[in-house]
Motif scaffolding. Sequence first.
Motif, mmCIF file in Angstrom:
data_model
loop_
_atom_site.group_PDB
_atom_site.id
_atom_site.type_symbol
_atom_site.label_atom_id
_atom_site.label_comp_id
_atom_site.label_asym_id
_atom_site.label_seq_id
_atom_site.Cartn_x
_atom_site.Cartn_y
_atom_site.Cartn_z
ATOM 1 N N PRO A 7 0.974 -1.101 -0.174
ATOM 2 C CA PRO A 7 0.030 0.121 0.137
ATOM 3 C C PRO A 7 0.952 1.369 -0.620
ATOM 4 O O PRO A 7 1.708 1.287 0.378
ATOM 5 N N PRO A 8 0.371 2.474 -0.488
ATOM 6 C CA PRO A 8 0.845 3.806 -0.535
ATOM 7 C C PRO A 8 1.755 3.908 1.352
ATOM 8 O O PRO A 8 1.109 3.720 2.110
ATOM 9 N N THR A 9 2.236 5.264 0.945
ATOM 10 C CA THR A 9 3.145 5.458 2.391
ATOM 11 C C THR A 9 1.716 6.321 3.229
ATOM 12 O O THR A 9 1.292 6.973 2.428
ATOM 13 N N GLY A 10 2.134 5.774 4.248
ATOM 14 C CA GLY A 10 0.972 6.097 5.698
ATOM 15 C C GLY A 10 -0.643 5.898 5.099
ATOM 16 O O GLY A 10 -1.308 6.435 5.599
ATOM 17 N N GLN A 84 -11.958 7.909 11.993
ATOM 18 C CA GLN A 84 -11.301 8.065 10.812
ATOM 19 C C GLN A 84 -12.395 7.283 9.725
ATOM 20 O O GLN A 84 -11.443 5.740 10.621
ATOM 21 N N TYR A 85 -11.788 7.116 8.281
ATOM 22 C CA TYR A 85 -11.876 5.806 7.753
ATOM 23 C C TYR A 85 -11.089 6.244 6.673
ATOM 24 O O TYR A 85 -10.974 7.721 6.247
ATOM 25 N N ALA A 206 -9.100 -8.210 5.650
ATOM 26 C CA ALA A 206 -7.866 -8.073 5.571
ATOM 27 C C ALA A 206 -7.351 -6.416 5.754
ATOM 28 O O ALA A 206 -6.864 -5.946 7.018
ATOM 29 N N TRP A 207 -8.511 -5.541 4.416
ATOM 30 C CA TRP A 207 -8.168 -3.874 5.032
ATOM 31 C C TRP A 207 -8.653 -3.580 5.774
ATOM 32 O O TRP A 207 -8.212 -2.658 6.690
ATOM 33 N N SER A 208 -10.504 -4.124 6.297
ATOM 34 C CA SER A 208 -10.625 -3.687 7.325
ATOM 35 C C SER A 208 -9.998 -3.697 8.711
ATOM 36 O O SER A 208 -10.340 -2.533 9.835
ATOM 37 N N LEU A 209 -9.648 -5.021 8.812
ATOM 38 C CA LEU A 209 -8.377 -4.875 9.766
ATOM 39 C C LEU A 209 -7.314 -4.023 10.360
ATOM 40 O O LEU A 209 -7.012 -3.637 10.964
ATOM 41 N N ARG A 210 -6.777 -4.243 9.276
ATOM 42 C CA ARG A 210 -5.588 -3.140 9.246
ATOM 43 C C ARG A 210 -5.855 -1.729 9.289
ATOM 44 O O ARG A 210 -5.318 -1.086 9.957
ATOM 45 N N HIS A 211 -6.842 -1.256 8.969
ATOM 46 C CA HIS A 211 -8.065 0.234 9.327
ATOM 47 C C HIS A 211 -8.677 0.193 10.614
ATOM 48 O O HIS A 211 -7.633 1.334 11.241
ATOM 49 N N ALA A 212 -8.337 -0.564 11.431
ATOM 50 C CA ALA A 212 -8.973 -0.324 12.577
ATOM 51 C C ALA A 212 -8.200 -0.241 13.214
ATOM 52 O O ALA A 212 -8.238 0.092 14.799
ATOM 53 N N MET A 213 -7.023 -1.120 13.109
ATOM 54 C CA MET A 213 -5.990 -0.381 13.947
ATOM 55 C C MET A 213 -4.439 0.049 13.820
ATOM 56 O O MET A 213 -3.273 0.488 14.919
ATOM 57 N N GLN A 214 -5.079 1.246 12.365
ATOM 58 C CA GLN A 214 -4.035 2.494 12.036
ATOM 59 C C GLN A 214 -4.611 3.237 12.833
ATOM 60 O O GLN A 214 -6.021 3.894 13.527
ATOM 61 N N GLY A 215 -3.216 4.011 13.094
ATOM 62 C CA GLY A 215 -3.801 5.106 13.824
ATOM 63 C C GLY A 215 -3.827 5.228 15.555
ATOM 64 O O GLY A 215 -3.786 4.629 15.573
ATOM 65 N N VAL A 216 -4.691 6.568 15.883
ATOM 66 C CA VAL A 216 -4.851 6.608 17.181
ATOM 67 C C VAL A 216 -5.735 5.987 17.124
ATOM 68 O O VAL A 216 -7.398 5.782 16.512
ATOM 69 N N GLY A 217 -6.075 4.911 18.815
ATOM 70 C CA GLY A 217 -6.825 4.030 19.256
ATOM 71 C C GLY A 217 -7.203 2.980 18.151
ATOM 72 O O GLY A 217 -7.015 2.332 16.612
ATOM 73 N N THR A 218 -8.130 2.259 18.764
ATOM 74 C CA THR A 218 -8.268 0.679 17.900
ATOM 75 C C THR A 218 -10.418 0.856 18.578
ATOM 76 O O THR A 218 -10.388 1.069 18.634
#
Length: 431
Positions: A7-10, A84-85, A206-218
């Motif tokens: 995936p792209p950076t960030g 966020q999403y 897999a994408w949904s799990l990654r997003h759920a743990m990305q950034g501040v908070g879970t």
Amino acid sequence: MSYPGYPPTGYPPFPGYPPAGQESSFSSPVPPGQGFGAPPGGAGFSGYPQPPSQSYGGGPAQVPVPGGFPGGQIPSQYPGGQPQYPSQINTESFSSYPAFSPVSLDCSSEPAAMTQGTQGTIRPAANFDAMRDAEILRKAMKGFGTDEQAIVDVVASRSNDQRQKIKSAFKTMYGKDLIKDLKSELSGNMEELILALFMPPTYYDAWSLRHAMQGVGTQERVLIEILCTRTNQEIREIVRCYESEFGRDLEKDIRSDTSGHFERLLVSMCQGNRDENQSVNHQMAQDDAQRLYQAGEGRLGTDESCFNMILATRSFPQLKATMEAYSRMANRDLLSSVCREFSGSVESGLKTILQCAQNRPAFFAERLYYSMKGAGTDDSTLVRIVVTRSEIDLVQIKQVFTQMYQKTLATMIASDTSGDYRKLLLAIVGQ
């Protein structure tokens, strides 16, 4: 094997989403300790009529409504800010997906549950012609304005596997990225829904799990919803896809984002080693019920590891038998005992496993109901469940939804959403 530069950076999340004027209302997960499981008014599911069980083999099935789902009155609007999403997926890679070596996981493959004659609202279209559909989509987006209805008509009546073929045909015919073109024509919730529909099922989880743990908070609820409800094969494919596409280890990410007994439960889930033997050992059910009672209600304090071991390893039919044995022995249902002995995310995770053992469509029906109940809509949950269950058991979910809440799922979606987003959701759900 993963795609170069993907995936792209960030990724994710990205700044600037949702676009100005396209903000949608989200609600945060249910507050710790409150869980979910109560129909309106705080009554348990046992307060609903119990229709006779029928086979799902043909015609409308009468899904038995489970009894004894505990939980207090759920507030009409969950507190908390808007999570966020992500948006602005790298469409160059996404459109050509999958591109795996023969020895790697094909994340585009349909999960086993999708190929076993189950009751989804979306079935593969007969006389399917990927090139014809690609041409229809091209015309719908060409020139000034967009023919959203034409897009809805195609996307909502094709299986995920057929959508992957349409993406490939579109690039072959026009040398353009279908997903990028769709993103340029759509925005907000409609864009998010379209992107979800064009993601292969394993990748979307897999994408949904990654997003759920990305950034501040879970987003604990997302982790629970996926890891505690999928089959062993689906979980193992998700784990491999997560590593190949995001270059990360799912178990390590879970350990870094969660803690305590909740962390241990999710780590157990992501092994994908639950017993899936459909036969029931009634003596084991009796023994497990006794062990669970002695680990919880029958002692001061709680032996959390005993609950984790039994609920993480036993098959769902076996757990259902254990729940029945527990009710006879303890004169209290096991779900009530979990609510008394646990709190927060681990309580929600354990309850999800038991709810799925008792009636999986009822669990998803309840999640859909609370995504729309009260002020605002948790569009992320609504989209995720409608999309992921559309080829598996959305027919049963619709039936049990009506039994639990005395209104149809389509009626609630129609009153809670609007525009082309509503049209596409209703087309997927099937009125």
